[in-house]
Design a protein around this motif. Structure first.
Motif, PDB file in Angstrom:
ATOM      1  N   SER A   5       0.842  -1.187   0.000  1.00 40.86           N
ATOM      2  CA  SER A   5       0.000   0.000   0.000  1.00 40.86           C
ATOM      3  C   SER A   5       0.881   1.242   0.000  1.00 40.86           C
ATOM      4  N   LEU A   6       0.276   2.387  -0.300  1.00 37.38           N
ATOM      5  CA  LEU A   6       0.943   3.676  -0.186  1.00 37.38           C
ATOM      6  C   LEU A   6       0.133   4.553   0.767  1.00 37.38           C
ATOM      7  N   LYS A   7       0.820   5.441   1.474  1.00 36.58           N
ATOM      8  CA  LYS A   7       0.145   6.288   2.466  1.00 36.58           C
ATOM      9  C   LYS A   7      -0.222   7.635   1.847  1.00 36.58           C
ATOM     10  N   PHE A   8      -1.466   8.052   2.057  1.00 34.15           N
ATOM     11  CA  PHE A   8      -1.939   9.364   1.642  1.00 34.15           C
ATOM     12  C   PHE A   8      -1.437  10.440   2.615  1.00 34.15           C
ATOM     13  N   ASN A   9      -1.587  11.694   2.202  1.00 38.00           N
ATOM     14  CA  ASN A   9      -1.193  12.800   3.080  1.00 38.00           C
ATOM     15  C   ASN A   9      -2.158  12.992   4.253  1.00 38.00           C
ATOM     16  N   ASN A  10      -3.276  12.249   4.268  1.00 38.08           N
ATOM     17  CA  ASN A  10      -4.178  12.275   5.428  1.00 38.08           C
ATOM     18  C   ASN A  10      -3.988  11.046   6.324  1.00 38.08           C
ATOM     19  N   ASN A  11      -2.889  10.304   6.044  1.00 40.58           N
ATOM     20  CA  ASN A  11      -2.474   9.118   6.820  1.00 40.58           C
ATOM     21  C   ASN A  11      -3.300   7.865   6.549  1.00 40.58           C
ATOM     22  N   LEU A  12      -4.288   7.924   5.674  1.00 36.15           N
ATOM     23  CA  LEU A  12      -4.968   6.709   5.230  1.00 36.15           C
ATOM     24  C   LEU A  12      -4.110   6.039   4.169  1.00 36.15           C
ATOM     25  N   GLU A  13      -4.363   4.748   3.937  1.00 32.99           N
ATOM     26  CA  GLU A  13      -3.539   4.002   2.978  1.00 32.99           C
ATOM     27  C   GLU A  13      -4.384   3.476   1.831  1.00 32.99           C
ATOM     28  N   ILE A  14      -3.785   3.444   0.651  1.00 38.75           N
ATOM     29  CA  ILE A  14      -4.433   2.918  -0.551  1.00 38.75           C
ATOM     30  C   ILE A  14      -3.688   1.658  -0.986  1.00 38.75           C
ATOM     31  N   GLU A 104     -22.209   2.974   2.150  1.00 39.36           N
ATOM     32  CA  GLU A 104     -22.514   4.170   2.931  1.00 39.36           C
ATOM     33  C   GLU A 104     -21.445   5.250   2.761  1.00 39.36           C
ATOM     34  N   TYR A 105     -20.258   4.857   2.316  1.00 44.19           N
ATOM     35  CA  TYR A 105     -19.188   5.832   2.104  1.00 44.19           C
ATOM     36  C   TYR A 105     -18.203   5.269   1.087  1.00 44.19           C
ATOM     37  N   LEU A 106     -17.441   6.162   0.471  1.00 45.43           N
ATOM     38  CA  LEU A 106     -16.321   5.788  -0.387  1.00 45.43           C
ATOM     39  C   LEU A 106     -15.019   5.980   0.381  1.00 45.43           C
ATOM     40  N   ASP A 107     -13.976   5.331  -0.098  1.00 41.39           N
ATOM     41  CA  ASP A 107     -12.646   5.574   0.449  1.00 41.39           C
ATOM     42  C   ASP A 107     -11.937   6.692  -0.307  1.00 41.39           C
ATOM     43  N   LEU A 108     -12.310   6.888  -1.574  1.00 45.03           N
ATOM     44  CA  LEU A 108     -11.691   7.940  -2.381  1.00 45.03           C
ATOM     45  C   LEU A 108     -12.675   8.386  -3.452  1.00 45.03           C
ATOM     46  N   TYR A 109     -12.861   9.706  -3.553  1.00 41.75           N
ATOM     47  CA  TYR A 109     -13.698  10.289  -4.615  1.00 41.75           C
ATOM     48  C   TYR A 109     -12.837  11.254  -5.406  1.00 41.75           C
ATOM     49  N   LEU A 110     -12.852  11.111  -6.728  1.00 41.11           N
ATOM     50  CA  LEU A 110     -11.998  11.893  -7.615  1.00 41.11           C
ATOM     51  C   LEU A 110     -12.827  12.723  -8.595  1.00 41.11           C
ATOM     52  N   LEU A 153     -19.163  11.334   3.398  1.00 43.78           N
ATOM     53  CA  LEU A 153     -19.537  10.470   2.276  1.00 43.78           C
ATOM     54  C   LEU A 153     -18.322   9.800   1.647  1.00 43.78           C
ATOM     55  N   THR A 154     -17.154  10.366   1.891  1.00 43.63           N
ATOM     56  CA  THR A 154     -15.906   9.781   1.408  1.00 43.63           C
ATOM     57  C   THR A 154     -14.804  10.078   2.411  1.00 43.63           C
ATOM     58  N   ARG A 155     -13.860   9.168   2.516  1.00 48.38           N
ATOM     59  CA  ARG A 155     -12.764   9.316   3.477  1.00 48.38           C
ATOM     60  C   ARG A 155     -11.609  10.142   2.914  1.00 48.38           C
ATOM     61  N   SER A 156     -11.546  10.258   1.586  1.00 51.85           N
ATOM     62  CA  SER A 156     -10.475  11.013   0.937  1.00 51.85           C
ATOM     63  C   SER A 156     -11.003  11.586  -0.375  1.00 51.85           C
ATOM     64  N   ILE A 157     -10.383  12.667  -0.839  1.00 55.92           N
ATOM     65  CA  ILE A 157     -10.757  13.271  -2.123  1.00 55.92           C
ATOM     66  C   ILE A 157      -9.504  13.544  -2.938  1.00 55.92           C
ATOM     67  N   GLY A 158      -9.676  13.499  -4.266  1.00 62.38           N
ATOM     68  CA  GLY A 158      -8.542  13.717  -5.151  1.00 62.38           C
ATOM     69  C   GLY A 158      -9.002  14.072  -6.546  1.00 62.38           C
ATOM     70  N   VAL A 159      -8.081  13.944  -7.493  1.00 61.86           N
ATOM     71  CA  VAL A 159      -8.337  14.342  -8.875  1.00 61.86           C
ATOM     72  C   VAL A 159      -7.860  13.244  -9.822  1.00 61.86           C
ATOM     73  N   SER A 160      -8.223  13.391 -11.082  1.00 59.76           N
ATOM     74  CA  SER A 160      -7.790  12.448 -12.110  1.00 59.76           C
ATOM     75  C   SER A 160      -7.558  13.216 -13.407  1.00 59.76           C
ATOM     76  N   ASN A 161      -6.493  12.882 -14.107  1.00 60.75           N
ATOM     77  CA  ASN A 161      -6.154  13.507 -15.385  1.00 60.75           C
ATOM     78  C   ASN A 161      -5.828  14.996 -15.249  1.00 60.75           C
ATOM     79  N   PHE A 162      -5.398  15.425 -14.076  1.00 63.61           N
ATOM     80  CA  PHE A 162      -5.021  16.825 -13.866  1.00 63.61           C
ATOM     81  C   PHE A 162      -3.536  17.009 -14.158  1.00 63.61           C
ATOM     82  N   ASN A 163      -3.195  18.123 -14.798  1.00 67.51           N
ATOM     83  CA  ASN A 163      -1.788  18.438 -15.023  1.00 67.51           C
ATOM     84  C   ASN A 163      -1.247  19.283 -13.858  1.00 67.51           C
ATOM     85  N   LYS A 164       0.023  19.605 -13.929  1.00 67.30           N
ATOM     86  CA  LYS A 164       0.678  20.342 -12.840  1.00 67.30           C
ATOM     87  C   LYS A 164      -0.012  21.674 -12.563  1.00 67.30           C
TER      88      LYS A 164
END
Length: 315
Positions: A5-14, A104-110, A153-164
């Motif tokens: 797994s890898l650790k997120f910046n919120n200390n949860l792991e994926i 009831e919840y997601l672990d990651l919503y992008l 509703l989700t434990r973490s949030i992020g993005v997909s296909n985003f550039n710098k």
């Protein structure tokens, strides 16, 4: 030692390997999810746009009812589609995915893509041109994403296909920092510069199309998937592994990304997960590195004139 797994910046792991479900037919994806959980997968990558979340949810709920896993053992991702970038639409769309997934919840919503469409334009308006495009800023969409987190509703949030540049825009206003950027990563398009940038911002990269896209090979612009290269098959023989196992191991150990191989075939689902018991030699890693062509499988060129099209920038 290959990380599980890898650790997120919120200390949860994926979990480092997830089952991709894009283009997995509704009639087959339920069984694929059940096979994956039985094989040891604990990470399922979904999206509203894929149109199969109800069937994915059926597979998940079956395995929970059987006692094979508990909900808290699983990591489930879904994504906000481009017709719903307005702030007030984000929470209802996440709730729709939860209803379909029977969760009831997601672990990651992008945010699935940085570019937005008008709701009435249809989900992939290749003929609509600028008239189909939404003017909603990604910063407004991110405020809606933060609300989904606030509501539990989700434990973490992020993005997909985003550039710098687009990530910088989010970081400049975010109350809650994105934990992940899901982008294309494979040996033909290793996306190293964006991966290194994200690592520097403590954002995990998850790689889709890690094995290329065999079903599109032969079409204009689509490079030969690395798993079809005879030399990669020879590397596999050295470790008693398949080309797919070699490539997935390379992406995890060399690039440090989460991988999301997609399959509905039980033997391949099992095979793709069996990659933790070997380490590629330095020369093999360097050889696979040499396949980088800087050619994307997933380019979405129809929307190149959208203000938020992500692939004009170098990374």
């Amino acid at each position: 030692m290959i990380p599980k797994s890898l650790k997120f910046n919120n200390n949860l792991e994926i979990p480092i390997i997830g089952l991709g479900t894009f283009n997995s037919p509704p009639g087959q994806v339920t069984q694929a999810v059940k096979d994956a959980i039985d094989a040891g997968y604990r990470h399922i990558d979904c999206a509203w746009y894929y149109g199969n979340e109800a069937e994915v949810g059926e597979g998940i709920s079956t395995k929970i009812k059987e006692g094979v896993v508990k909900r808290e053992d699983l990591f489930i991702t879904s994504k906000l589609w481009s017709n719903y970038h307005e702030k007030e639409k984000v929470v209802p769309m996440l709730k729709d995915s939860l209803k379909n997934l029977k969760l009831e919840y997601l672990d990651l919503y992008l945010i699935h893509w940085p570019f937005g469409f008008k709701e009435e334009a249809g989900p992939w308006p290749t003929e609509g041109g600028p008239d189909a495009y939404s003017e909603t800023e990604i910063t407004e969409t991110w405020e809606g994403m933060e609300e989904t987190y606030d509501l539990g509703l989700t434990r973490s949030i992020g993005v997909s296909n985003f550039n710098k540049t687009q990530i910088e825009k989010i970081l400049g206003m975010a109350r809650i920092k994105p934990v992940c950027n899901q982008v294309e990563v494979n040996p033909n398009f290793n996306n190293k510069k964006l991966i290194e940038y994200c690592k520097g911002k403590d954002i995990v990269v998850a790689g889709y199309c890690p094995l290329g896209r065999i079903d599109s090979y032969g079409k204009p612009r689509i490079p030969k998937p690395t798993i079809l290269e005879p030399e990669v098959a020879e590397i596999g023989k050295k470790y008693n592994k398949t080309p797919a196992q070699v490539v997935l191991n390379y992406l995890i150990t060399k690039l440090g990304v989460v991988v999301l191989p997609k399959s509905v075939t039980k033997s391949r689902i099992i095979e793709n997960f069996d990659i933790f018991d070997f380490q590629l030699d330095k020369e093999d890693i360097e050889y696979i590195d040499s396949f980088h062509k800087n050619v994307r499988v997933c380019l979405a060129p129809y929307f190149g004139n959208h203000k938020d099209y992500p692939f004009h920038d170098e990374y």
